[in-house]
Design a protein around this motif. Structure first.
Motif, short mmCIF file in Angstrom:
data_model
loop_
_atom_site.label_atom_id
_atom_site.label_comp_id
_atom_site.label_asym_id
_atom_site.label_seq_id
_atom_site.Cartn_x
_atom_site.Cartn_y
_atom_site.Cartn_z
N LEU A 19 0.83 -1.21 0.00
CA LEU A 19 0.00 0.00 0.00
C LEU A 19 0.86 1.26 0.00
O LEU A 19 0.55 2.24 -0.70
N ASP A 20 1.95 1.22 0.76
CA ASP A 20 2.86 2.36 0.80
C ASP A 20 3.54 2.55 -0.55
O ASP A 20 3.71 3.69 -1.01
N ALA A 21 3.92 1.45 -1.19
CA ALA A 21 4.55 1.54 -2.52
C ALA A 21 3.57 2.10 -3.55
O ALA A 21 3.94 2.90 -4.41
N LEU A 22 2.29 1.68 -3.45
CA LEU A 22 1.27 2.19 -4.36
C LEU A 22 1.05 3.68 -4.14
O LEU A 22 0.92 4.45 -5.10
N ARG A 23 1.01 4.10 -2.89
CA ARG A 23 0.83 5.52 -2.58
C ARG A 23 1.98 6.35 -3.15
O ARG A 23 1.76 7.42 -3.74
N THR A 24 3.19 5.86 -3.00
CA THR A 24 4.36 6.56 -3.55
C THR A 24 4.26 6.67 -5.06
O THR A 24 4.57 7.71 -5.64
N CYS A 25 3.84 5.59 -5.70
CA CYS A 25 3.69 5.57 -7.16
C CYS A 25 2.66 6.60 -7.62
O CYS A 25 2.90 7.35 -8.57
N ALA A 29 3.27 10.08 -9.84
CA ALA A 29 2.54 10.26 -11.10
C ALA A 29 1.79 11.59 -11.10
O ALA A 29 1.83 12.34 -12.09
N ILE A 30 1.11 11.90 -9.99
CA ILE A 30 0.36 13.15 -9.90
C ILE A 30 1.29 14.35 -10.00
O ILE A 30 0.99 15.33 -10.69
N ILE A 31 2.43 14.29 -9.31
CA ILE A 31 3.39 15.39 -9.36
C ILE A 31 3.87 15.64 -10.78
O ILE A 31 3.94 16.79 -11.24
N MET A 32 4.19 14.56 -11.50
CA MET A 32 4.69 14.71 -12.86
C MET A 32 3.61 15.29 -13.78
O MET A 32 3.89 16.16 -14.62
#
Length: 256
Positions: A19-25, A29-32
């Motif tokens: 879940l933490d890895a998904l949140r980071t992903c 993506a949103i930032i980019m």
């Protein structure tokens, strides 16, 4: 003793680690997307020079077709409409430009859970799907949308009735047609995936070719509701080529 099949990576990770890895992903993506969207927002003149180019006969497609001179004038009817449209187009552009990186992040998230052979097919399908969506976007921008704009933007039931097109209508039509053509151009990729799991056979697609042509003509008529046969054929041609390409892709997949 070594396993015959390579053990999947990351299977020891806990649910919360995933879940933490998904949140980071998702955050990356949103930032980019936001970064490229803001950049597109700043470059307003360059962005809308491209977006609004098909509304005049100076556009490259009309020149190649030898179209008669014309110009479609757009109007704004809402106080906040232009600003909202500016933001919408900028964010869509940001998403389109950032999509390779977003796809890379998604693939990086799911890859550890796949076998080596599975990662190969997923990578091929992902890259092909993105490439076909971009091709569909370009075909719409340089062919389908200009033909639609020229016909509907200059169509008159009477010389006494003048067209007053809104910017909102123009942008909504462009974005919706871009999305539809991007999805339609995924046909070879979807066909390949269905062939890989044994659902679709090239013999079936060949047997129903005549039926497919009828469906293609109907879809083309819906996408570009013009009255001339030439435009209908121009729109139908790339979709028919996609169908024929899909047959070849499925046939090749069966051999392998």
């Amino acid at each position: 003793m070594k396993h015959d099949v390579t053990q999947r990576q990351g299977e020891q990770m806990s649910f919360w680690n995933h879940l933490d890895a998904l949140r980071t992903c998702i955050i990356k993506a949103i930032i980019m997307v936001v970064v490229f969207g803001v950049l597109a927002f700043i470059l307003k003149e360059q962005l809308f020079d491209i977006v609004l180019a098909p509304r005049t006969s100076d556009f490259i497609t009309y020149k190649l077709m030898g179209s008669e001179p014309f110009s479609i004038h757009l109007m704004n009817t809402g106080l906040t409409e232009q600003f909202v449209i500016h933001m919408k187009v900028a964010m869509y552009t940001g998403l389109l430009v950032a999509s390779p990186y977003v796809i890379y992040l998604i693939f990086g998230f799911i890859a550890p859970a796949l076998y080596k052979s599975e990662r190969k097919y997923v990578a091929q399908a992902t890259f092909s799907a993105y490439a076909m969506f971009i091709i569909g976007t370009l075909v719409n921008y340089y062919l389908l949308f200009p033909l639609t704009v020229r016909f509907l933007g200059t169509y008159q039931v009477s010389a006494d009735v003048q067209n007053m097109l809104t910017l909102q209508s123009y942008i909504d039509t462009l974005l919706s047609m871009t999305f539809v053509m991007g999805v339609i151009f995924e046909l070879p990729v979807v066909s390949w995936l269905l062939a890989r799991i044994g659902i679709l056979k090239h013999n079936l697609m060949t047997a129903y070719r005549k039926h497919a042509i009828v469906v293609i003509l109907i879809v083309a008529a819906i996408i570009t509701p013009t009255g001339d046969v030439f435009t209908l054929l121009i729109v139908s041609l790339p979709i028919w080529l996609l169908y024929e390409t899909s047959i070849l892709v499925v046939k090749r997949s069966e051999k392998h």
